[in-house]
Motif scaffolding. Structure first.
Motif, short mmCIF file in Angstrom:
data_model
loop_
_atom_site.label_atom_id
_atom_site.label_comp_id
_atom_site.label_asym_id
_atom_site.label_seq_id
_atom_site.Cartn_x
_atom_site.Cartn_y
_atom_site.Cartn_z
N GLN A 126 51.08 35.31 43.42
CA GLN A 126 50.29 34.59 44.42
C GLN A 126 50.37 33.08 44.22
O GLN A 126 50.65 32.33 45.15
CB GLN A 126 48.83 35.06 44.36
N SER B 81 47.33 34.16 35.71
CA SER B 81 47.52 35.60 35.53
C SER B 81 47.02 36.06 34.16
O SER B 81 46.75 37.24 33.96
CB SER B 81 48.99 35.97 35.70
N ASN B 82 46.87 35.12 33.23
CA ASN B 82 46.42 35.50 31.89
C ASN B 82 44.91 35.41 31.71
O ASN B 82 44.40 35.63 30.61
CB ASN B 82 47.10 34.61 30.83
N MET C 136 41.11 40.47 40.21
CA MET C 136 41.44 41.31 39.07
C MET C 136 40.50 42.50 38.99
O MET C 136 40.91 43.62 38.69
CB MET C 136 41.38 40.51 37.78
N GLY D 7 41.44 45.27 41.09
CA GLY D 7 42.68 45.96 40.74
C GLY D 7 43.96 45.15 40.80
O GLY D 7 45.04 45.72 40.70
N ALA D 8 43.87 43.80 40.95
CA ALA D 8 45.09 43.01 40.94
C ALA D 8 45.68 43.00 39.53
O ALA D 8 44.96 42.80 38.55
CB ALA D 8 44.80 41.59 41.38
N HIS D 9 46.97 43.26 39.43
CA HIS D 9 47.65 43.15 38.14
C HIS D 9 47.92 41.68 37.84
O HIS D 9 47.89 40.85 38.74
CB HIS D 9 48.99 43.89 38.18
N GLY D 10 48.22 41.40 36.59
CA GLY D 10 48.58 40.03 36.21
C GLY D 10 49.69 39.49 37.07
O GLY D 10 49.64 38.36 37.54
N ARG D 11 50.70 40.34 37.34
CA ARG D 11 51.85 39.82 38.08
C ARG D 11 51.51 39.56 39.55
O ARG D 11 52.15 38.73 40.20
CB ARG D 11 53.06 40.73 37.95
N ASP D 12 50.49 40.26 40.11
CA ASP D 12 50.06 39.96 41.48
C ASP D 12 49.53 38.54 41.56
O ASP D 12 49.83 37.81 42.49
CB ASP D 12 48.96 40.94 41.92
N ILE D 13 48.70 38.19 40.56
CA ILE D 13 48.11 36.86 40.53
C ILE D 13 49.21 35.82 40.29
O ILE D 13 49.26 34.78 40.95
CB ILE D 13 47.05 36.77 39.41
N MET E 120 51.55 44.15 45.41
CA MET E 120 51.18 43.44 46.64
C MET E 120 52.44 43.00 47.39
O MET E 120 53.42 42.61 46.79
CB MET E 120 50.36 42.21 46.25
#
Lengths: 253, 405
Positions: free
Chosen positions: B329, B394-395, B317, B320-326, B1
């Motif tokens: 953010q 993110s987890n 999620m 398709g959001a990856h953990g690191r996107d969240i 992102m």
């Protein structure tokens, strides 16, 4: 033609406390491109777990799962996220739109997490096109709370379509809708399926399942019946019938 | 992102809860503005003191008669009266590295001129004094070695004396009387402002030290000796040389205290800035505590926000959001919050410092570096305290998050 979804002896076991819950026990099935499948069953039958596995939200404990020819049974969190982004579109029972975010921006959401480079103008065009497909291009700037349940669900369908997924997954898509709106939404699904989109849907309503082409019935974690729908309902026809019935009630009263 | 999209997202999320965002940022705002104002006041005071120290002249060493404390009793400067003109001559003659020496006697006297009178500081000095102090004349000329030898009745006056006694005329060439002895004014000093000790350096009248000792105060010893070293490098060895020479001349045996005190310019500067430095450090550290508290506030609100938006995280999620996107953010949201607090804090701090210098007359100096450090520090607070909530977000398990009511 290869299967778009292929499950081989898939098991899913949840370790909750001391008891292991065997939610799915050895399901094998193939779904070809262009199919419209309803997975049915009572609560606890394992259909939701199946949906999570097919939706790449969860990994099978045992067995293998090929999505669009790729073995996704052993991918990690981020790889699964990328698969969900590119190959799957989700429609939920509770719509799950972002509140205070316009319909257009909701539809653009999956593209935010696509790692190919597309400009924001392209994103906007794709999102508008998806809204047009579900017949909501005139509501692009509306917020979810300004839309009816059926319209919200159509925004959710547009969001699921926007990245041109291999499969559209719908989890009880009509669960929160009244009969008439349910039929409308099923009409949207039928239209999309006619255009060649593969749809897998979880439902416990038999009449909703009869709008699909194939019904898979689950009980206690296994597939007990897998049949093609004989007397398939067509949403347009049903809608007309509903209208007539409605008018008949009006006239008689 | 993309970062730009994430930033827009963060700003929108913060705008949605305006009051909450403002209150959360308040901790940072107060902390940063307090740091900026405190450091501004501290640097202002320090630069003022430094300017005063510089007004002493270059590489100046002062030798005071009498120790500051002997056997517990503290005499004032020049209190013991142990230094003589011969001591000054000996220093000029024997200590290597000395460029200039000026013997000094201090006295307060009532002076008269023009029918007006004024109580002022009389300084008896050598002819090199103004060169040593790096103190140019505004008008006229300094008295000479000849004037010192002949105990001439001549003087140089500061700006304050001119203002008090010669409000409307040129003082050069006029007569000014000390104890009824007429002194001819040879020159007028350029204004120098307040000294390290906050006394008016321009309220002064400088006469040859011989004239002062023989004609005015009738004393035989010096208050102090002003020495100029050739360079800062020789300052230490010069101080030792002066000390050895004076101990020898004053016949101070082993184990006896000095009857004089030597102060280098740096020591005077250190003594003068010590208090301000301690105060600044103290206030700045209190301000830092407020920054940390502000950071904890941000962490708290971000944790609440993550819980409130569990479903949103689940949706992101699922599509398709990856953990690191969240992670990014929520981290950017925290950093935006703390940086905005930092910017507002900087503006308030600068405003407060300006207000203090305008109202209370305190000198303040806001440096670009203190603004930069404050901003970076507030952003760092956001990173540090935002990381844990962002990581928690993110987890999250997407299935659980989607089911969250």
């Amino acid at each position: 033609m290869t299967e778009v979804i292929k499950l081989e002896e898939v098991h899913k076991v949840y370790h909750t406390g001391e008891v292991d819950v065997h939610a799915v026990c050895g399901v094998s099935l193939q779904i070809m491109p262009g199919e419209f499948v309803a997975i049915m069953g009572a609560s606890g039958s394992g259909k939701s777990t199946m949906m999570n596995v097919i939706g790449c939200l969860d990994r099978p404990t045992e067995g293998r799962y090929f999505l669009d020819g790729v073995d996704v049974s052993h991918l990690d969190r981020d790889e699964l996220a990328a698969i969900r982004n590119k190959k799957l579109g989700f429609v939920f029972q509770g719509f799950n739109l972002l509140s205070r975010t316009s319909a257009l921006e909701n539809v653009e959401l999956p593209m935010l997490y696509t790692h190919d480079h597309i400009t924001s103008i392209q994103q906007r065009d794709l999102a508008l096109h998806a809204l047009e497909v579900v017949g909501l291009s005139d509501r692009a700037d509306h917020y979810p709370n300004q839309l009816s349940g059926g319209q919200q669900q159509r925004v959710a369908i547009a969001r699921a379509l926007v990245n041109s997924p291999a499969v559209l997954l719908a989890d009880e898509p009509t669960g929160n809708l009244d009969t008439r709106t349910s039929v409308e939404v099923m009409g949207v699904f039928q239209k999309l399926n006619d255009e060649g989109i593969t749809i897998v849907m979880v439902t416990h309503e038999l009449d909703i399942a009869s709008y699909t082409k194939r019904n898979i019935i689950m009980r206690d974690g296994v597939v007990v019946n897998d049949v093609l729908v004989q007397k398939r309902l067509v949403a347009e026809v049903e809608l007309r019938k509903l209208q007539q019935a409605h008018q008949a009630v009006k006239l008689s009263s | 992102m993309r970062i730009a999209a994430t930033l827009r997202l963060a700003l929108r999320a913060l705008r949605r809860n305006k009051l909450r965002s403002t209150l959360t940022a308040l901790g940072i705002i107060i902390g940063v503005s307090a740091v900026i104002a405190m450091v501004g006041i501290g640097t202002g005071a320090k630069s003022q003191v430094e300017a005063q120290i510089a007004s002493l002249g270059q590489n100046v060493i002062l030798v005071f008669s009498g120790n500051f404390s002997s056997s517990g009793a503290r005499s004032g400067w020049g209190g013991a009266g142990t230094m003589t003109v011969d001591d000054a001559d000996a220093i000029a003659r024997e200590v290597p590295g000395v460029v200039g020496v000026s013997p000094e006697v201090r006295d307060r006297q009532q002076v008269l001129a023009n029918g007006l009178n004024w109580n002022t500081q009389i300084l008896g000095e050598g002819p090199d004094y103004l060169d040593i102090r790096d103190w140019p004349l505004a008008d006229g000329a300094m008295f000479t070695e000849q004037d010192v030898r002949s105990t001439a009745k001549v003087c140089i006056v500061g700006k304050t004396i001119v203002a008090q006694l010669f409000p409307n005329e040129d003082p050069v060439g006029q007569i000014i009387r000390i104890r009824n002895i007429p002194f001819k004014i040879l020159g007028v000093l350029t204004p120098k402002g307040l000294s390290v000790m906050n006394t008016d350096q321009d309220d002064v009248m400088i006469v040859p030290y011989t004239s002062e000792m023989k004609r005015v105060s009738k004393r035989t010893n010096l208050s102090m000796i002003t020495i100029q070293a050739a360079s800062p490098a020789v300052s230490d060895s010069l101080q030792r040389g002066v000390s050895d020479l004076l101990r020898q001349r004053h016949r101070l045996g082993q184990g006896r205290d000095d009857d004089f005190t030597i102060r280098g310019q740096q020591e005077i500067a250190d003594a003068a800035t010590a208090t301000t430095r301690v105060m600044t450090m103290l206030l700045a550290s209190i301000a830092c505590v407020s920054l940390v508290v502000g950071g904890i506030g941000i962490m708290n609100i971000m944790l609440v926000s993550v819980t409130e938006r569990t479903r949103e995280i689940g949706i992101r999620m699922a599509v398709g959001a990856h953990g690191r996107d969240i992670l990014l953010q929520f981290l950017i949201e925290a950093i935006t919050l703390s940086s905005l607090g930092g910017v507002i804090g900087i503006l308030l701090g600068v405003g407060a410092a300006k207000l203090l210098s305008a109202v209370a007359g305190w000198p303040t100096l806001i440096s670009v570096s203190s603004i930069t450090v404050a901003f970076l520090f507030s952003a760092a607070v956001g990173v540090f305290f935002g990381f844990y909530p962002a990581r928690k977000a993110s987890n999250l398990d997407p299935i659980e998050a989607l089911r969250y009511e």
